[in-house]
Scaffold this motif. Structure first.
Motif: not given
Length: 554
Positions: A352-364
């Motif tokens: 449950d990280p505070e910021h979005w940082n998923v590989p290959y997905l710049p935004i949710d």
């Protein structure tokens, strides 16, 4: 391509260094947004919008959050005039929205423009004339002084008509074809117009510096903007606006660097529709800010609905790779990409990280109304075990062991390659069930009874090709006992090497899924799965499924 020699750089650099914008890392606040979809965008359509379509599009722009909307050139045609009148007479303009109209510096056009605005609560009247070297020499055949005089006369006429027309009017001036204009001359003309309009804090003036034709690298445009922004009269009461086109394919970069260079306002269109290669795409520009953690002040949380209205009323198509909105912009077909996304999503669930940082997905993707299941993991012959496994897990609650995912992945890739098409999630699930789950022929177990006899003793109601084969055996556990009984009764040789199970989390609240891997006579691992509301039955079915599938991979 020898004809490159007939081209030259037709833009003009500022006479002094203007590059403070280089030191800025990102755009830290949203500009004032002005949509020009209904004027600049509409005039670029093969079939311009009807009155009803314009009204629907206007309502969409208001819903998205635009507070300034250019609605047309009311003196240019009856259609443009009637649209503005419909907005006013039907009271469709919210109190916090300002409409903008375009006019040339000609008395009868300005007069008709103000007539069209009768009853409008708030409006920006946008005056323009072309100032570029090419236009002066080839089109107007006038010197700089006469071009400047035309702008001054137009500014005076706007001022005079506004004074005698009821309403709240603000003014905007564009030195059209700014990018092909000597920067010092453009500044001189803009300041002459500002001096006539005498802007105040309550009634600021807009100076719009358009890339009417994109002619330079974006950093040149930014330097031009910074030079002029620093030298405009009454700068505190002037909004510097940009209107970038996309002839070189860098309209968004022009706008971003221009904002770093001091611009306050952006004129553009949804999805970049406009003359030639288009206007700056406001959606891309706004979402670029959004992915840096900056509120763009516009709502694109339901991108599919925005796209649907846009495509229907403009008859244009949003390209599948259009940033943030295209059908494929979040799609991952590559196996390594799919695996990284799947692991990234699991990491988010676990940490449950505070910021979005998923590989290959710049935004949710869900932030713009897109669904992971339908939009992110797409399966074809290039896909890998990670993506296929993640898709089954997310949509159907199937959580295969890693090695089984690999086995199933090769199966799915082979089908996609053979049929030369993408496979849909339901198809993939159906293949999984057909190939692995409860494969109960020719061998099946109809009943099992367990007792403790110096180990786990199993009495197995076994059938092979419909013929009963009562079987018993002892094992270290239930599944091992059933396995030993089957081997003793049938003479089938294999080694049980993997067993996992889990409760189903999608589509059912009671079923369990079990997975079994055995090594067949050729030394290859064979997988089977069992599904049942009793975990022991599911496990036995998984074992039997693997036994029945052993010949498929001999």
């Amino acid at each position: 391509m020898k004809n490159y020699q007939k081209y030259q750089r037709g833009y003009f650099m500022p006479p002094c260094e203007s590059n403070r914008w280089v030191k800025k890392e990102y755009i830290d606040k949203a500009p004032v947004w002005c949509s020009v979809d209904l004027r600049d965008g509409n005039q670029a359509l093969i079939i311009p919008m009807s009155l009803e379509e314009k009204l629907e599009f206007f309502d969409l722009l208001v819903k998205v959050g635009f507070k300034e909307i250019e609605v047309g050139f009311p003196a240019a045609s009856d259609t443009e005039y009637e649209f503005l009148r419909a907005l006013i007479e039907q009271d469709r303009i919210p109190d916090d929205v300002t409409v903008q109209v375009l006019t040339q510096a000609r008395p009868h056009i300005i007069e008709k423009t103000f007539a069209a605005l009768e009853g409008c609560k708030s409006a920006v009247v946008h005056l323009y004339n072309s100032t570029s070297l090419a236009q002066r020499e080839q089109v107007f055949k006038k010197p700089m002084a006469e071009i400047k005089a035309l702008a001054v006369e137009g500014a005076e006429m706007l001022r005079d008509f506004a004074e005698k027309t009821p309403g709240n009017f603000r003014f905007e001036y564009s030195p059209e074809s700014f990018t092909g204009t000597e920067v010092e001359f453009a500044l001189d003309v803009c300041n002459a117009v500002i001096d006539i309009w005498k802007p105040t804090a309550e009634r600021p003036v807009i100076i719009n510096l358009p890339a009417t034709v994109e002619m330079s690298l974006p950093h040149v445009y930014a330097s031009q903007i910074e030079y002029i922004s620093d030298r405009l009269h009454c700068r505190g009461n002037v909004q510097v606006s940009l209107h970038p086109h996309n002839d070189r394919g860098t309209g968004v970069a022009d706008a971003e660097l221009g904002l770093l260079a001091g611009a306050d306002r952006i004129e553009g269109t949804l999805f970049g529709n406009g003359e030639r290669t288009g206007n700056v795409d406001i959606i891309t520009l706004a979402m670029n800010m959004y992915c840096h953690g900056v509120d763009p002040g516009l709502d694109f949380s339901d991108m599919p609905s925005i796209q649907e209205v846009y495509e229907r009323v403009t008859r244009m198509h949003v390209y599948e790779r259009q940033p943030y909105a295209g059908a494929l912009v979040f799609a991952a077909f590559s196996g390594s990409h799919q695996d990284a996304i799947a692991k990234g999503m699991h990491y988010r669930e676990d940490h449950d990280p505070e910021h979005w940082n998923v590989p290959y997905l710049p935004i949710d993707p869900s932030d713009v109304g897109r669904m992971y299941e339908a939009d992110v993991i797409r399966i074809n012959s290039q896909s890998g075990k990670g993506g296929i496994g993640y898709l089954l897990e997310q949509q159907f609650g199937i959580d295969m062991p890693p090695k089984m995912r690999e086995d199933f992945g090769y199966l799915i890739k082979g089908i996609s390659d053979h049929e030369h098409r993408e496979l849909q999630p339901k198809e993939i699930y159906e293949v999984f069930c057909r190939e692995y789950v409860n494969v109960l022929e020719p061998c099946r177990v109809d009943s099992v009874k367990f007792t403790e006899r110096g180990g786990m003793f199993a009495e197995v109601g076994l059938k092979v090709n419909g013929v009963s084969h009562p079987a018993t055996a002892v094992g270290t556990g239930r599944l091992d006992a059933v396995s030993n009984a089957i081997k003793d009764s049938t003479g089938i040789h294999y080694t049980l090497v993997n067993y996992t199970e889990h409760a189903m989390t999608k589509g059912s609240t009671s079923d369990a899924m079990a997975y079994v891997g055995i090594i067949n006579g050729s030394g290859k691992i064979v997988w089977g799965a069992g599904r049942h509301n009793d975990i022991i039955t599911a496990s036995v079915n998984a074992l039997v499924s693997a036994i029945n599938r052993r010949d498929r991979v001999e």
